[in-house]
Design an enzyme around this catalytic site. Structure first.
Site, PDB file in Angstrom:
ATOM      1  N   ARG A 160      -0.556 -12.631  -5.924  1.00 53.45           N
ATOM      2  CA  ARG A 160       0.734 -12.578  -5.251  1.00 53.45           C
ATOM      3  C   ARG A 160       0.984 -13.850  -4.445  1.00 53.45           C
ATOM      4  O   ARG A 160       0.074 -14.404  -3.852  1.00 53.45           O
ATOM      5  CB  ARG A 160       0.793 -11.361  -4.319  1.00 53.45           C
ATOM      6  CG  ARG A 160       0.612 -10.025  -5.013  1.00 53.45           C
ATOM      7  CD  ARG A 160       0.354  -8.900  -4.011  1.00 53.45           C
ATOM      8  NE  ARG A 160       0.361  -7.593  -4.634  1.00 53.45           N
ATOM      9  CZ  ARG A 160      -0.694  -7.038  -5.220  1.00 53.45           C
ATOM     10  NH1 ARG A 160      -1.843  -7.689  -5.256  1.00 53.45           N
ATOM     11  NH2 ARG A 160      -0.613  -5.845  -5.769  1.00 53.45           N
ATOM     12  N   ARG A 175       9.987  -0.396  -2.826  1.00 54.24           N
ATOM     13  CA  ARG A 175       9.674  -1.660  -3.496  1.00 54.24           C
ATOM     14  C   ARG A 175      10.247  -1.609  -4.904  1.00 54.24           C
ATOM     15  O   ARG A 175      10.027  -0.634  -5.632  1.00 54.24           O
ATOM     16  CB  ARG A 175       8.162  -1.872  -3.563  1.00 54.24           C
ATOM     17  CG  ARG A 175       7.767  -3.312  -3.916  1.00 54.24           C
ATOM     18  CD  ARG A 175       6.292  -3.442  -4.185  1.00 54.24           C
ATOM     19  NE  ARG A 175       5.943  -2.994  -5.530  1.00 54.24           N
ATOM     20  CZ  ARG A 175       4.788  -2.423  -5.850  1.00 54.24           C
ATOM     21  NH1 ARG A 175       3.880  -2.176  -4.937  1.00 54.24           N
ATOM     22  NH2 ARG A 175       4.548  -2.053  -7.106  1.00 54.24           N
ATOM     23  N   GLU A 194       9.049   1.699  -6.768  1.00 57.16           N
ATOM     24  CA  GLU A 194       7.980   2.346  -6.009  1.00 57.16           C
ATOM     25  C   GLU A 194       8.529   2.794  -4.660  1.00 57.16           C
ATOM     26  O   GLU A 194       8.717   1.980  -3.752  1.00 57.16           O
ATOM     27  CB  GLU A 194       6.819   1.376  -5.814  1.00 57.16           C
ATOM     28  CG  GLU A 194       6.182   0.892  -7.118  1.00 57.16           C
ATOM     29  CD  GLU A 194       5.278   1.936  -7.748  1.00 57.16           C
ATOM     30  OE1 GLU A 194       5.091   3.002  -7.119  1.00 57.16           O
ATOM     31  OE2 GLU A 194       4.763   1.700  -8.844  1.00 57.16           O
TER      32      GLU A 194
END
Length: 308
Positions: free
Chosen positions: A221, A255, A272
């Site tokens: 990430r 998310r 999510e």
């Protein structure tokens, strides 16, 4: 104001919940009395909390009925955030069909029920998407890329066996075209608090061409600012959830995972809104924004209790 909130996790998942230390400190600064609790602990009195916030109870994947029963019990004694209807809806990726029907652009998805014939289902998918050089097979209930595999069209026998394996486990399977833009651009994960955009990250492709999965980690990430077209799709998806479930207020957190299709348009890969990692270490101030949203929601809950 009632300001006592349980941050629900489990002891196996807590060490990899990199949001938790930041959120715990931000809650203290926001005047929220937050306590880390395992959803699997039978001795916790959940009624002692003004709300229970789902954060990293990721062991639920192996015990979904037990987890849902726990969510139902919590709901009878306090407030579950996000609420139970959202949890039930979001834990199965069949929600992608609901979002598609609501007009949200999603990755094309074909669902395979346990009673289906795996080979026939895969053949129908390949005929429906003749331009898909590669495709992905995953369970409709799962987390952290577990049992997710990438296949080429020449691997039909292997893919059929994987589908059969998922169905034998009593789980529906999901087949999607593999969009190779993710290998170049990665995935954009947009994080929202109380319906408002907070931050985004880029996640590199985790499904490798040889069929293996790169273990998800913080190294996969990096910070990224979401583009306007990505924010538009993400906002539309979250608003569609509120409308679909007839909720009275925006989701406290969510998310939205997007990739770009062959024409460069953002499409939804996953949404999510149950227990997502929120990548707060990559966005300065994001934990504070979340904590303030939690404090505001607790004020709403307290006000509602006073008004009967």
């Amino acid at each position: 104001m009632g300001n006592h909130v349980a941050l629900a996790t489990d002891m196996t998942s807590l060490p990899i919940d990199y949001d938790m230390p930041l959120l715990l400190e931000a809650c203290r600064e926001a005047g929220v009395r937050a306590e880390i609790c395992s959803w699997e602990d039978p001795d916790i009195d959940w009624a002692a909390f003004d709300a229970v916030l789902l954060r990293s109870p990721w062991s639920y994947v192996e015990q979904l009925p037990r987890f849902l029963a726990w969510c139902e019990r919590v709901t009878t004694v306090t407030h579950l955030l996000n609420p139970l209807p959202v949890v039930r809806w979001n834990l199965d990726k069949s929600y992608l069909g609901d979002l598609d029907a609501a007009g949200v652009p999603v990755v094309p998805s074909s669902f395979v029920a346990p009673e289906a014939e795996p080979a026939d289902a895969l053949r129908a998918f390949l005929e429906r998407y003749p331009d898909a050089a590669e495709f992905v097979v995953k369970p409709t209930v799962g987390a952290y890329s577990r049992d997710v595999q990438r296949f080429s069209r020449g691997q039909e026998p292997e893919a059929t066996r994987h589908i059969a394996k998922l169905l034998e486990q009593g789980c529906d399977a999901l087949i999607q075209p593999y969009m190779d833009a993710i290998d170049r651009d990665g995935e954009t994960d947009l994080i929202y608090f109380d319906g408002e955009y907070s931050h985004a990250i880029r996640k590199r492709a985790l499904l490798l061409p040889d069929g293996t999965v790169d273990v998800p980690s913080q190294d996969a990430r990096t910070a990224r600012d979401a583009a306007p077209d990505e924010r538009a799709v993400a906002s539309a998806a979250l608003k569609a959830v509120v409308a679909r479930l007839d909720l009275e207020r925006p989701l406290l957190y969510g998310r939205v995972d997007l990739i770009r299709d062959g024409e460069g348009r953002p499409v939804l890969l996953e949404l999510e809104v149950c227990e997502p990692s929120l990548s707060m270490p990559f966005a300065e101030g994001s934990a504070g924004r979340f904590a303030r949203a939690i404090a505001a929601r607790l004020e709403d809950i307290s006000r509602e209790r006073k008004n009967g």
